[in-house]
Design an enzyme around this catalytic site. Structure first.
Site, PDB file in Angstrom:
ATOM      1  N   SER A  29      -1.231   3.940  -0.479  1.00 25.01           N
ATOM      2  CA  SER A  29      -2.189   3.221   0.368  1.00 25.01           C
ATOM      3  C   SER A  29      -1.501   2.503   1.529  1.00 25.01           C
ATOM      4  O   SER A  29      -2.182   1.926   2.384  1.00 25.01           O
ATOM      5  CB  SER A  29      -2.995   2.224  -0.473  1.00 25.01           C
ATOM      6  OG  SER A  29      -2.149   1.247  -1.043  1.00 25.01           O
ATOM      7  N   GLU A 102       6.805  -3.564  -5.094  1.00 26.01           N
ATOM      8  CA  GLU A 102       6.588  -3.061  -6.456  1.00 26.01           C
ATOM      9  C   GLU A 102       6.520  -4.221  -7.456  1.00 26.01           C
ATOM     10  O   GLU A 102       7.127  -4.174  -8.541  1.00 26.01           O
ATOM     11  CB  GLU A 102       7.691  -2.072  -6.853  1.00 26.01           C
ATOM     12  CG  GLU A 102       7.830  -0.880  -5.908  1.00 26.01           C
ATOM     13  CD  GLU A 102       6.685   0.133  -5.972  1.00 26.01           C
ATOM     14  OE1 GLU A 102       5.784  -0.019  -6.818  1.00 26.01           O
ATOM     15  OE2 GLU A 102       6.699   1.067  -5.157  1.00 26.01           O
TER      16      GLU A 102
HETATM   17  P1  ADP Z   1       2.536   2.613  -1.029  1.00 27.13           P
HETATM   18  O1  ADP Z   1       3.683   1.632  -0.918  1.00 27.13           O
HETATM   19  O2  ADP Z   1       1.181   1.935  -1.081  1.00 27.13           O
HETATM   20  O3  ADP Z   1       2.694   3.580  -2.170  1.00 27.13           O
HETATM   21  P2  ADP Z   1       3.656   3.716   1.386  1.00 27.13           P
HETATM   22  O4  ADP Z   1       3.674   2.585   2.371  1.00 27.13           O
HETATM   23  O5  ADP Z   1       4.961   4.031   0.717  1.00 27.13           O
HETATM   24  O6  ADP Z   1       2.496   3.473   0.310  1.00 27.13           O
HETATM   25  O7  ADP Z   1       3.187   5.069   2.075  1.00 27.13           O
HETATM   26  C1  ADP Z   1       2.038   5.174   2.870  1.00 27.13           C
HETATM   27  C2  ADP Z   1       2.113   6.510   3.594  1.00 27.13           C
HETATM   28  O8  ADP Z   1       2.008   7.576   2.662  1.00 27.13           O
HETATM   29  C3  ADP Z   1       0.994   6.773   4.574  1.00 27.13           C
HETATM   30  O9  ADP Z   1       1.217   6.182   5.832  1.00 27.13           O
HETATM   31  C4  ADP Z   1       1.023   8.305   4.672  1.00 27.13           C
HETATM   32  O10 ADP Z   1       1.979   8.702   5.621  1.00 27.13           O
HETATM   33  C5  ADP Z   1       1.553   8.757   3.322  1.00 27.13           C
HETATM   34  N1  ADP Z   1       0.563   9.352   2.416  1.00 27.13           N
HETATM   35  C6  ADP Z   1       0.810  10.359   1.540  1.00 27.13           C
HETATM   36  N2  ADP Z   1      -0.272  10.653   0.786  1.00 27.13           N
HETATM   37  C7  ADP Z   1      -1.261   9.824   1.182  1.00 27.13           C
HETATM   38  C8  ADP Z   1      -2.640   9.614   0.767  1.00 27.13           C
HETATM   39  N3  ADP Z   1      -3.189  10.332  -0.206  1.00 27.13           N
HETATM   40  N4  ADP Z   1      -3.343   8.640   1.382  1.00 27.13           N
HETATM   41  C9  ADP Z   1      -2.790   7.920   2.380  1.00 27.13           C
HETATM   42  N5  ADP Z   1      -1.511   8.062   2.804  1.00 27.13           N
HETATM   43  C10 ADP Z   1      -0.749   8.995   2.226  1.00 27.13           C
HETATM   44 MG    MG Z   2       5.306   1.295  -2.096  1.00 31.06          MG
END
Ligand code: ADP
Ligand code: MG
Ligand code: ZN
Length: 210
Positions: A29, A102
């Site tokens: 997200s 995290e």
């Molecule tokens: P989180 O820390 O919430 O897991 P990140 O900040 O690491 O998320 O990664 C977000 C990025 O992941 C988005 O900007 C996009 O490039 C990528 N992404 C991959 N799959 C998805 C998805 N299903 N929905 C939205 N973004 C996604």
């Molecule tokens: Mg993350």
């Protein structure tokens, strides 16, 4: 002398006031991206930052908070809240902003630590999953959200239908709470497409039969 309305009024800048910010939502997200963005802006404002992540999360780099989109910022990997505290407190005078990614991989004592930091006038920015792969609240995020000054709940994109996704779908059927991984192990799902018992990748479901 009785206290007058005047003496009770807000006095700007009277004391250093801390702040707790929580960034939450499912995997993919953009929580890490948003955390990194806020920490980099703080650096531009010449605030001194200290960033941490649990050492369970070594998916990308040991010494950085990294997003799925390859943004990153230097961070210290720590095993638990006691080690986080030990890394932080001797240097507290030299830190303005504490970033923690995290946060769901730390235990409930993170809530007390966040309160201590905010009382010491620090800005604390925490990112973490609000729900488990089973769709249940993921401690300590619910408690952190309750004590926060500000909560930003982000959504991802559902890999089955493209709607805004609030859930982290585990692919396969493992019932272990913590299985660290990203693409191929988890994917984002909306409420309608989420299968708490486990599922196959969404892209496969889009394939036509035959
Ligand atoms: P989180 O820390 O919430 O897991 P990140 O900040 O690491 O998320 O990664 C977000 C990025 O992941 C988005 O900007 C996009 O490039 C990528 N992404 C991959 N799959 C998805 C998805 N299903 N929905 C939205 N973004 C996604
Ligand atoms: Mg993350
Ligand atoms: Zn969906």
């Amino acid at each position: 002398m009785t206290e007058t309305a005047q003496s009770r009024s807000v006095q700007p800048g009277r004391m250093e006031v801390g702040r707790i910010e929580v960034i939450t939502g499912p995997m993919f997200s953009g929580k890490s991206e948003e955390l990194i963005r806020r920490l980099k802006r703080a650096q531009i404002a010449r605030l001194r930052i200290a960033s941490f992540k649990p050492d369970i999360d070594l998916r990308y780099q040991r010494d950085a908070i990294a997003s799925h989109s390859a943004h990153s910022i230097e961070a210290v990997a720590v095993g638990d809240v006691a080690r986080l505290r030990a890394a932080l407190f001797p240097a507290l005078e030299t830190i303005d902003v504490v970033g923690i990614d995290e946060a769901q991989f730390f235990d409930d004592t993170l809530v007390g630590l966040a309160m201590e930091l905010v009382r010491a006038g620090k800005r604390v920015v925490l990112a973490g999953l609000d729900t488990t792969f089973a769709g249940e609240p993921f401690a300590p995020l619910p408690a952190l959200m309750a004590i926060a000054d500000e909560v930003e709940k982000l959504s991802a994109v559902c890999m089955v239908c493209g709607a805004p996704a609030i859930h982290t779908q585990r692919l396969g059927t493992s019932q272990q709470l913590v299985v660290v991984g990203a693409t191929g192990v988890y994917e984002a799902r909306c409420r309608a497409c989420f299968r708490p018992e486990g599922d196959v990748p969404g892209a496969e479901q889009l394939k036509l039969p035959g």
